[in-house]
Write a protein that holds these residues in place. Structure first.
Motif, PDB file in Angstrom:
ATOM      1  N   ARG A 117      62.223  44.620 117.592  1.00 25.83           N
ATOM      2  CA  ARG A 117      62.411  45.927 116.940  1.00 25.83           C
ATOM      3  C   ARG A 117      61.129  46.383 116.257  1.00 25.83           C
ATOM      4  O   ARG A 117      60.689  47.523 116.436  1.00 25.83           O
ATOM      5  CB  ARG A 117      63.546  45.822 115.930  1.00 25.83           C
ATOM      6  N   LEU A 118      60.506  45.490 115.499  1.00 25.68           N
ATOM      7  CA  LEU A 118      59.248  45.840 114.843  1.00 25.68           C
ATOM      8  C   LEU A 118      58.163  46.093 115.872  1.00 25.68           C
ATOM      9  O   LEU A 118      57.399  47.060 115.757  1.00 25.68           O
ATOM     10  CB  LEU A 118      58.807  44.730 113.892  1.00 25.68           C
ATOM     11  N   ASN A 120      58.397  47.194 118.894  1.00 27.92           N
ATOM     12  CA  ASN A 120      58.596  48.493 119.542  1.00 27.92           C
ATOM     13  C   ASN A 120      58.173  49.641 118.634  1.00 27.92           C
ATOM     14  O   ASN A 120      57.639  50.659 119.109  1.00 27.92           O
ATOM     15  CB  ASN A 120      60.052  48.660 119.956  1.00 27.92           C
ATOM     16  N   GLN A 121      58.415  49.510 117.329  1.00 28.09           N
ATOM     17  CA  GLN A 121      58.007  50.562 116.396  1.00 28.09           C
ATOM     18  C   GLN A 121      56.486  50.660 116.320  1.00 28.09           C
ATOM     19  O   GLN A 121      55.926  51.762 116.302  1.00 28.09           O
ATOM     20  CB  GLN A 121      58.605  50.289 115.019  1.00 28.09           C
ATOM     21  N   LEU A 259      60.107  46.773 106.673  1.00 24.10           N
ATOM     22  CA  LEU A 259      60.810  47.145 107.907  1.00 24.10           C
ATOM     23  C   LEU A 259      61.505  48.495 107.791  1.00 24.10           C
ATOM     24  O   LEU A 259      61.403  49.339 108.685  1.00 24.10           O
ATOM     25  CB  LEU A 259      61.818  46.057 108.295  1.00 24.10           C
ATOM     26  N   ALA A 260      62.240  48.715 106.697  1.00 23.34           N
ATOM     27  CA  ALA A 260      62.961  49.983 106.534  1.00 23.34           C
ATOM     28  C   ALA A 260      62.002  51.162 106.358  1.00 23.34           C
ATOM     29  O   ALA A 260      62.173  52.199 107.019  1.00 23.34           O
ATOM     30  CB  ALA A 260      63.940  49.892 105.366  1.00 23.34           C
ATOM     31  N   GLU A 263      60.481  51.935 109.772  1.00 21.71           N
ATOM     32  CA  GLU A 263      61.450  52.554 110.666  1.00 21.71           C
ATOM     33  C   GLU A 263      61.625  54.035 110.346  1.00 21.71           C
ATOM     34  O   GLU A 263      61.689  54.873 111.245  1.00 21.71           O
ATOM     35  CB  GLU A 263      62.789  51.833 110.563  1.00 21.71           C
ATOM     36  N   GLU A 264      61.668  54.382 109.047  1.00 19.42           N
ATOM     37  CA  GLU A 264      61.810  55.776 108.651  1.00 19.42           C
ATOM     38  C   GLU A 264      60.559  56.572 109.023  1.00 19.42           C
ATOM     39  O   GLU A 264      60.646  57.719 109.481  1.00 19.42           O
ATOM     40  CB  GLU A 264      62.070  55.870 107.153  1.00 19.42           C
ATOM     41  N   VAL A 266      58.472  55.938 111.509  1.00 14.73           N
ATOM     42  CA  VAL A 266      58.474  56.105 112.965  1.00 14.73           C
ATOM     43  C   VAL A 266      59.489  57.171 113.376  1.00 14.73           C
ATOM     44  O   VAL A 266      59.238  57.968 114.294  1.00 14.73           O
ATOM     45  CB  VAL A 266      58.761  54.763 113.663  1.00 14.73           C
ATOM     46  N   ARG A 267      60.624  57.224 112.694  1.00 13.82           N
ATOM     47  CA  ARG A 267      61.612  58.275 112.983  1.00 13.82           C
ATOM     48  C   ARG A 267      61.010  59.656 112.728  1.00 13.82           C
ATOM     49  O   ARG A 267      61.195  60.590 113.527  1.00 13.82           O
ATOM     50  CB  ARG A 267      62.861  58.073 112.113  1.00 13.82           C
TER      51      ARG A 267
END
Length: 279
Positions: A117-118, A120-121, A259-260, A263-264, A266-267
């Protein structure tokens, strides 16, 4: 009273060169410069006005608004003096090359210790480097003080905002002032609400004083891209630290805490890329 700095370290030399540039333009937002010189032997000497006052409280809406309103006006005025675009430093550009190399070289380490997951981000950021660079290069240049934080800012007894540390000052895109906003640092506005207040106060006075105003959407887009660039530098350091077997557990904990936020970010980047493709 006078504040004296002297020595032969590189950072102080950079600050002296910055004050040499600043002293030719009258400003109530920097200390008065009495002596500013570098000797032939490389020793530097800086004598500045001592500023009585307090550091801003970035949990206070009033201090955030006053500090960033002044910063917006100050950098807008400098933007017209330095002019131009597309002035990313070699250090900033090197982050992109190092980031790409890191993802290739340490792919297995990232996948096995942190997860797909990381990975891919991080891959999504590198896949959209052209968009990130293009966005940042469109931002107008300014003279960036280098480290605007509560420790390097003083509000004097008259309410004037004074910037006091120019060790990392440079000419670069104005949006880079906000590259680390959202990283949770307590020395700057750190919650989403306070960051937005700081950015809005900055942009309002920037637009009132700069020859190249920006929309709120352009400013937000630029800040997301500047943060992606900053993230590259952080992950370059963190992954290399893990690969070198230095404090692996500590570094892994830092990454897990990020991580959070990553993720935000990258979103937000993904949404900007989609909007750009459909506009």
């Amino acid at each position: 009273m006078v504040l004296i700095k002297y020595g032969d370290d590189q950072g102080l030399g950079q600050e002296v060169r910055a004050y040499e540039r600043l002293r030719h333009f009258q400003s109530s937002n920097i200390p008065q410069v009495f002596v500013c010189e570098i000797s032939s032997s490389g020793n530097t000497f800086l004598a500045l006005e001592w500023i009585d006052g307090r550091h801003p409280d970035f949990t206070s809406e009033r201090d955030i608004h006053s500090t960033y309103s002044v910063l917006g006006k100050w950098t807008a005025e400098w933007s017209d003096r330095v002019g131009g675009h597309d002035q990313l430093s070699q250090d900033t550009l090197d982050r992109f090359f190092a980031f790409n190399d890191m993802l290739v070289k340490h792919q297995e380490l990232i996948l096995t210790t942190i997860g797909v997951r990381l990975y891919n981000q991080l891959q999504f950021i590198t896949a959209n480097q052209d968009f990130i660079l293009h966005t940042m290069k469109r931002m107008p240049n300014t003279f960036d003080p280098g480290d605007i934080s509560l420790h390097n800012t003083i509000i004097d007894h008259h309410g004037n905002v004074i910037f006091i540390d120019f060790e990392y000052a440079s000419v670069r895109p104005m949006i880079m002032l906000f590259e680390h906003y959202g990283e949770g640092y307590e020395s700057i506005p750190s919650t989403p609400e306070r960051i937005e207040l700081a950015m809005q106060a900055f942009l309002k006075t920037w637009n009132a004083n700069a020859s190249q105003p920006l929309t709120w959407e352009q400013f937000q887009c630029g800040q997301v891209c500047a943060r992606c660039c900053y993230k590259m530098g952080k992950y370059n350091y963190w992954i290399k630290r893990m690969a070198d077997e230095r404090h692996r557990e500590e570094t892994l904990e830092w990454i897990k805490q990020d991580l959070a936020p990553l993720e935000e970010l990258v979103r937000q980047l993904e949404q900007l890329v989609v909007n750009d493709a459909t506009s």
